[in-house]
Design a protein around this motif. Structure first.
Motif, PDB file in Angstrom:
ATOM      1  N   SER A   1       0.828  -1.206   0.000  1.00 11.05           N
ATOM      2  CA  SER A   1       0.000   0.000   0.000  1.00 11.05           C
ATOM      3  C   SER A   1       0.862   1.256   0.000  1.00 11.05           C
ATOM      4  N   SER A   2       1.998   1.223   0.701  1.00 13.50           N
ATOM      5  CA  SER A   2       2.895   2.378   0.723  1.00 13.50           C
ATOM      6  C   SER A   2       3.470   2.628  -0.660  1.00 13.50           C
ATOM      7  N   CYS A   3       3.894   1.572  -1.343  1.00 12.81           N
ATOM      8  CA  CYS A   3       4.444   1.718  -2.698  1.00 12.81           C
ATOM      9  C   CYS A   3       3.391   2.255  -3.649  1.00 12.81           C
ATOM     10  N   ALA A   4       2.192   1.745  -3.555  1.00 15.61           N
ATOM     11  CA  ALA A   4       1.118   2.203  -4.433  1.00 15.61           C
ATOM     12  C   ALA A   4       0.814   3.676  -4.166  1.00 15.61           C
ATOM     13  N   THR A   5       0.875   4.071  -2.902  1.00 13.45           N
ATOM     14  CA  THR A   5       0.617   5.462  -2.559  1.00 13.45           C
ATOM     15  C   THR A   5       1.698   6.366  -3.124  1.00 13.45           C
ATOM     16  N   LEU A   6       2.944   5.952  -3.010  1.00 10.19           N
ATOM     17  CA  LEU A   6       4.042   6.778  -3.513  1.00 10.19           C
ATOM     18  C   LEU A   6       3.987   6.921  -5.025  1.00 10.19           C
ATOM     19  N   VAL A   7       3.633   5.868  -5.714  1.00 11.24           N
ATOM     20  CA  VAL A   7       3.593   5.902  -7.164  1.00 11.24           C
ATOM     21  C   VAL A   7       2.416   6.734  -7.657  1.00 11.24           C
ATOM     22  N   ALA A   8       1.268   6.514  -7.086  1.00 15.33           N
ATOM     23  CA  ALA A   8       0.062   7.159  -7.583  1.00 15.33           C
ATOM     24  C   ALA A   8      -0.157   8.543  -6.994  1.00 15.33           C
ATOM     25  N   GLY A   9       0.379   8.834  -5.804  1.00 11.78           N
ATOM     26  CA  GLY A   9       0.130  10.110  -5.166  1.00 11.78           C
ATOM     27  C   GLY A   9      -1.142  10.102  -4.348  1.00 11.78           C
ATOM     28  N   THR A  10      -2.045   9.231  -4.672  1.00  9.57           N
ATOM     29  CA  THR A  10      -3.262   9.018  -3.892  1.00  9.57           C
ATOM     30  C   THR A  10      -3.457   7.510  -3.776  1.00  9.57           C
ATOM     31  N   ILE A  11      -4.382   7.138  -2.942  1.00  7.10           N
ATOM     32  CA  ILE A  11      -4.639   5.721  -2.709  1.00  7.10           C
ATOM     33  C   ILE A  11      -5.415   5.139  -3.884  1.00  7.10           C
ATOM     34  N   ASP A  12      -4.996   3.989  -4.348  1.00  5.51           N
ATOM     35  CA  ASP A  12      -5.684   3.255  -5.402  1.00  5.51           C
ATOM     36  C   ASP A  12      -6.874   2.530  -4.785  1.00  5.51           C
ATOM     37  N   CYS A  13      -8.067   2.797  -5.282  1.00  3.58           N
ATOM     38  CA  CYS A  13      -9.271   2.167  -4.728  1.00  3.58           C
ATOM     39  C   CYS A  13      -9.255   0.652  -4.891  1.00  3.58           C
ATOM     40  N   GLY A  14      -8.515   0.159  -5.854  1.00  5.92           N
ATOM     41  CA  GLY A  14      -8.394  -1.287  -6.010  1.00  5.92           C
ATOM     42  C   GLY A  14      -7.739  -1.917  -4.790  1.00  5.92           C
ATOM     43  N   ILE A  15      -6.757  -1.223  -4.217  1.00  3.67           N
ATOM     44  CA  ILE A  15      -6.101  -1.728  -3.008  1.00  3.67           C
ATOM     45  C   ILE A  15      -7.081  -1.717  -1.847  1.00  3.67           C
ATOM     46  N   VAL A  16      -7.840  -0.639  -1.711  1.00  8.28           N
ATOM     47  CA  VAL A  16      -8.833  -0.541  -0.638  1.00  8.28           C
ATOM     48  C   VAL A  16      -9.853  -1.662  -0.784  1.00  8.28           C
ATOM     49  N   THR A  17     -10.331  -1.886  -1.989  1.00  9.19           N
ATOM     50  CA  THR A  17     -11.306  -2.947  -2.242  1.00  9.19           C
ATOM     51  C   THR A  17     -10.727  -4.313  -1.893  1.00  9.19           C
ATOM     52  N   THR A  18      -9.481  -4.542  -2.277  1.00 16.03           N
ATOM     53  CA  THR A  18      -8.830  -5.817  -1.960  1.00 16.03           C
ATOM     54  C   THR A  18      -8.724  -6.011  -0.454  1.00 16.03           C
ATOM     55  N   LEU A  19      -8.325  -4.963   0.256  1.00 11.71           N
ATOM     56  CA  LEU A  19      -8.207  -5.072   1.707  1.00 11.71           C
ATOM     57  C   LEU A  19      -9.576  -5.326   2.356  1.00 11.71           C
ATOM     58  N   VAL A  20     -10.585  -4.583   1.937  1.00 10.62           N
ATOM     59  CA  VAL A  20     -11.926  -4.761   2.510  1.00 10.62           C
ATOM     60  C   VAL A  20     -12.489  -6.133   2.149  1.00 10.62           C
ATOM     61  N   SER A  21     -12.070  -6.689   1.022  1.00  3.22           N
ATOM     62  CA  SER A  21     -12.599  -7.997   0.609  1.00  3.22           C
ATOM     63  C   SER A  21     -12.249  -9.110   1.595  1.00  3.22           C
ATOM     64  N   THR A  22     -11.230  -8.899   2.432  1.00  4.75           N
ATOM     65  CA  THR A  22     -10.933  -9.909   3.454  1.00  4.75           C
ATOM     66  C   THR A  22     -12.040  -9.976   4.499  1.00  4.75           C
ATOM     67  N   CYS A  23     -12.922  -8.993   4.482  1.00  6.91           N
ATOM     68  CA  CYS A  23     -14.041  -8.930   5.430  1.00  6.91           C
ATOM     69  C   CYS A  23     -15.365  -9.350   4.780  1.00  6.91           C
ATOM     70  N   THR A  24     -15.302  -9.953   3.605  1.00  2.00           N
ATOM     71  CA  THR A  24     -16.505 -10.271   2.836  1.00  2.00           C
ATOM     72  C   THR A  24     -17.523 -11.103   3.607  1.00  2.00           C
ATOM     73  N   ASN A  25     -17.079 -12.119   4.336  1.00  3.16           N
ATOM     74  CA  ASN A  25     -18.046 -12.941   5.079  1.00  3.16           C
ATOM     75  C   ASN A  25     -18.832 -12.106   6.073  1.00  3.16           C
TER      76      ASN A  25
END
Length: 121
Positions: A21-45
């Motif tokens: 997530s830190s690398c993605a933030t540095l590259v993009a300048g903002t948070i990639d929503c795909g990363i947020v979605t992936t992280l939240v997906s661990t809570c799907t159940n």
């Protein structure tokens, strides 16, 4: 291949998530929503079925903690994480309450309320 114990595996996973997530933030300048979605997906159940409740140290809470670390690095990142989470409210609308309760169940404060009416600015 040598297997790792549960604690070591969780620590490795958490470190990898934060590093990714830190690398993605540095590259993009903002948070990639795909990363947020992936992280939240661990809570799907929990989001889908309302159980089992996540608890600190669970994979779901580890992911919410990773979101918190991503959001803590700057105001822009916090706003980006907020916007990404708000965009998840629509597809998960029947379960938006479950998404909103995740930080509290995990003992984490993201610094904003997960609610369709939240202004991320």
């Amino acid at each position: 291949m040598e297997s790792c114990n549960r604690k070591a595996c969780k620590a490795w996973l958490m470190g990898t998530l934060i590093l990714f997530s830190s690398c993605a933030t540095l590259v993009a300048g903002t948070i990639d929503c795909g990363i947020v979605t992936t992280l939240v997906s661990t809570c799907t159940n929990f989001i889908t079925y309302g159980s089992p409740d996540p608890f600190p140290g669970s994979p779901c809470c580890d992911s919410i903690l990773a979101l918190d670390h991503m959001a803590d690095s700057s105001t822009n990142n916090r706003q980006s994480v907020c916007r990404c989470l708000m965009s998840l409210i629509s597809p998960y609308n029947p379960n938006s309450t479950a998404i909103a309760t995740l930080p509290g169940l995990c003992g984490i404060s993201l610094g904003f309320t997960i609610d369709p009416n939240t202004n991320c600015n």
